[in-house]
Every structure is written in structure tokens, then in C-alpha cells.
Design an enzyme around this catalytic site. Sequence first.
Site, PDB file in Angstrom:
ATOM      1  N   ASP A 141       0.871  -1.170   0.000  1.00 42.43           N
ATOM      2  CA  ASP A 141       0.000   0.000   0.000  1.00 42.43           C
ATOM      3  C   ASP A 141       0.909   1.220   0.000  1.00 42.43           C
ATOM      4  O   ASP A 141       1.572   1.511   0.989  1.00 42.43           O
ATOM      5  CB  ASP A 141      -0.890  -0.015   1.248  1.00 42.43           C
ATOM      6  CG  ASP A 141      -1.681   1.274   1.428  1.00 42.43           C
ATOM      7  OD1 ASP A 141      -1.673   2.117   0.512  1.00 42.43           O
ATOM      8  OD2 ASP A 141      -2.299   1.440   2.496  1.00 42.43           O
ATOM      9  N   SER A 143       0.378   4.363   0.034  1.00 39.71           N
ATOM     10  CA  SER A 143      -0.069   5.601   0.660  1.00 39.71           C
ATOM     11  C   SER A 143       0.997   6.109   1.629  1.00 39.71           C
ATOM     12  O   SER A 143       1.468   5.369   2.485  1.00 39.71           O
ATOM     13  CB  SER A 143      -1.371   5.372   1.435  1.00 39.71           C
ATOM     14  OG  SER A 143      -2.378   4.871   0.601  1.00 39.71           O
ATOM     15  N   GLY A 144       1.364   7.363   1.503  1.00 31.98           N
ATOM     16  CA  GLY A 144       2.359   7.944   2.400  1.00 31.98           C
ATOM     17  C   GLY A 144       3.787   7.778   1.942  1.00 31.98           C
ATOM     18  O   GLY A 144       4.711   8.173   2.642  1.00 31.98           O
ATOM     19  N   LEU A 145       3.993   7.198   0.763  1.00 32.01           N
ATOM     20  CA  LEU A 145       5.351   6.979   0.256  1.00 32.01           C
ATOM     21  C   LEU A 145       5.620   7.798  -1.004  1.00 32.01           C
ATOM     22  O   LEU A 145       6.562   7.534  -1.722  1.00 32.01           O
ATOM     23  CB  LEU A 145       5.563   5.487  -0.046  1.00 32.01           C
ATOM     24  CG  LEU A 145       5.427   4.553   1.147  1.00 32.01           C
ATOM     25  CD1 LEU A 145       5.470   3.104   0.684  1.00 32.01           C
ATOM     26  CD2 LEU A 145       6.513   4.817   2.174  1.00 32.01           C
ATOM     27  N   ASP A 192       8.852  15.503  -2.179  1.00 28.92           N
ATOM     28  CA  ASP A 192       8.701  14.161  -2.745  1.00 28.92           C
ATOM     29  C   ASP A 192       9.498  13.976  -4.023  1.00 28.92           C
ATOM     30  O   ASP A 192      10.318  13.055  -4.152  1.00 28.92           O
ATOM     31  CB  ASP A 192       7.221  13.866  -3.011  1.00 28.92           C
ATOM     32  CG  ASP A 192       6.391  13.850  -1.746  1.00 28.92           C
ATOM     33  OD1 ASP A 192       6.987  13.776  -0.659  1.00 28.92           O
ATOM     34  OD2 ASP A 192       5.158  13.916  -1.849  1.00 28.92           O
TER      35      ASP A 192
END
Length: 418
Positions: A141, A143-145, A192
Site C-alpha cells: 500500500d 499511501s504515504g510513500l 517528494d
Amino acid sequence: MSWPTESELSAIKEAVSKMTGRDTEEVRVVVAPYRICPLGAHIDHQGGAVSAMTINKGILLGFVPSGDAQVQLRSAQFEGEVCFRVDEIQHPIGLADKNGAAKDKSIWGTYARGALYALQTSKKNIKQGIVGCISGSDGLDSSGLSSSAAVGVAYLLALENANELTVSATENIEYDRLIENGYLGLRNGILDQSAILLSSYGCLTYMDCKTMDHKLIQGPELEKPFRILLAFSGLRQALTTNPGYNLRVAECREAAKILLTASGSSELEPTLSNVEHAVYEAHKHELKPVLARRAEHYFSENMRVTKGLEAWATGNLEEFGKLISASGLSSIENYECGAEPLIQLYKILLKAPGVYGARFSGAGFRGCCVAFVDAEKAEEAASYVKDEYEKAQPEFAKKLNGGKPVLICEAGDSARVL
């Protein structure tokens, strides 16, 4: 490097070969890793200092130049096909009807259109499209990476490569910002894409988000190697539909405006990086409690980044870990992000054997937590976190849908075309 594996590369090349009838040797592959941010949480949008590194998981985009203006894309994770032409002028997603997006049965290709928008806006000569297949790391998953930034970077690199453009990493940081801010309407900063494009294996990437200056901090050869734990919450919420992120950006700017006005510098852009620390200390009592907490997070996190660079450079993982955990606590108490499942996951990680430090990963409103752990205790720590989280949040643990609840990773390298 442990990623991508030969089997992963073969699979993505085979997928493109089947789409195009071209030999697998002709298929090019963009490797765009996911990133973690050990220190520098939630301050990139204010021009703060951040640290980051990539991990050995991420996005693979296999492609061949289309030979004409057509873009044709498939996904290993999502159904449907995304098709458009590079000679179609792209507009921000709020004007999606002008993009002809209604013709697409799939919305997962939004970032491909966004990449074309960014390149068109930057006056890059894009005449040739791509035919490709995109795939994320299995059982994860993301999400958040910063998976969205990895996808955006992947499409940028593919389109640039197909059109034989030479583009620097710093230029692509700006182009990916155009995808996120200009095309999608997010208000996030440049952490990011900077991590994804600038990182180097074995180094901690440092970036001043105000000046765009960056450097790679090489750590010493460690007697005790480390691993990176990713612990997933099962909590999913799209960033664009959760008001928390954009609201906190606005709160930081409001705090900056008040502090700058109080110090006679109201002409400056209201970002906290334009506020001297001494000015903050002298006028912080003028801020409402909520704004005071946002400003305190910014200034304390900047200090943690500075101390963290020193700890990393000297190989002091214990001190580095303590700073990461302090960052996590400030994210909860001062930035006030993180739903209860993520907060519980953070606390569980702090008690896990061999963990040096932990915090939320990403915006903190969904996804996962990240921790640095002694390599010899990584398996034990992962098992402990899995068991304890299932007790604390059984419903969310079930939502991981067979994906690994805790993943043991290593540091990665920068995005590139193979």
C-alpha cells in the site's frame, strides 16, 4: 541494488512487448522509487529544510516511443486503457472537459496528462507519444510513500526520453511540481519529487526548499547495518479530498503573515521560511494557539533536520532515531495530523525491538509509518508490530487486503531510465 529484480524487469518488458509487438530488447524502463522523509515533516511547503531517501520499492514504467503523437497506457494494478495525443493542449484538471478526459474510461492516467501539461507549460517540444505499461511494487500500500510523485516523475522521464530531451533533475523537480500544484490543484511542496530525483544510494538527501540548494550526506560504513520498516495502517484517504493538508498549509501561511507584519516585514511572501527565528521567539505570543502550534512545528522541525544531518554523517543512528521520533511527536501535537490508527501504529513502533525511531510517512492523514531499525532485529520488530496493531486496530488491519502489514526495506537510488 536489490530493486528492480530481473523478474520484475522481465515482466514489465513482456507486458509492453505484448501491447506493441516489439521485441523486449526495445522496451525502455523508467525506475521511479518511493521515498521516505526521516526528518523535515510538513515544512517543505513553507520553504523549510528537509531530509529524504528513497527505498528499494517503487514504480516501473515500461515503454517504447509510439512513433507518432499517440499515448497509450495500461496499468498492472488498474483496469482500462488511457489514450490521448501529445498534440492535445492540456489544461488544469478543474477544466478537465477541455482535456477530453471524459473520453477516458480510466482515471488512473491523470498523472500522464499532468506530465504532458507540465512539459507543454514549460515550452518543451513534445511531438512523440509513448506506448507503455505502469506497475507499482506488489503487495504494498503505497499511501504515504509519495507514490503519486513517483508516477509523475516516471511519466516525465518517459516522455522526455521518447522525445530525446535532456532535462536536469532540478528542472524535473519543477515540472513535477507543476503536475501537483498546477494540474491537480494540490498545495504540497517539492520534497517528494526532490527525493525521488536527487537521492543516491547510501546517502541522506538534504534540501533547502526555499533556495532549492541540495546536497547528499554520505554516512560512514556502519558496524551495525539498518533496515527501514514500513508499517501500514489500512487507512486510505485521497489527499485531494481531505481538507486537512491544504488547511494546514493555509494555517502556516497565516502564522507567517502575522509574524512578518509584527516585525515590519509584511512585504515578504507569507511563508515561515521568511520569518527569522528571533522574530518568531519575539512575537509568537501574538499567534492564536492553533497557529502557534503550526509555527512551533516548523521551527523545531528545521532544528531537528540540522541535528539529524550531523547524526547521519557521524553514523549515530541512536541520535538520528530519537530525532525522528521527536518529529513524529511534533507532527501529532503541533501539526496535529494523524488519525488514531496512525498514532497507535507510531506508538507501537516506538516499543518494537531494535527500532531507533519512527514517525508518520507522507502527509500523516493516511497510509503508513516509517521506522529505522537494527537490521538484525528487523524481522522480530516486524512481527511485533504486526501482532500489536492487529490487537489495537483489527478492522483497519483487515483492510490491508492481503498486503504485507509490515515491510522490511533497504535504501534505494534515484529515478532513472534503464
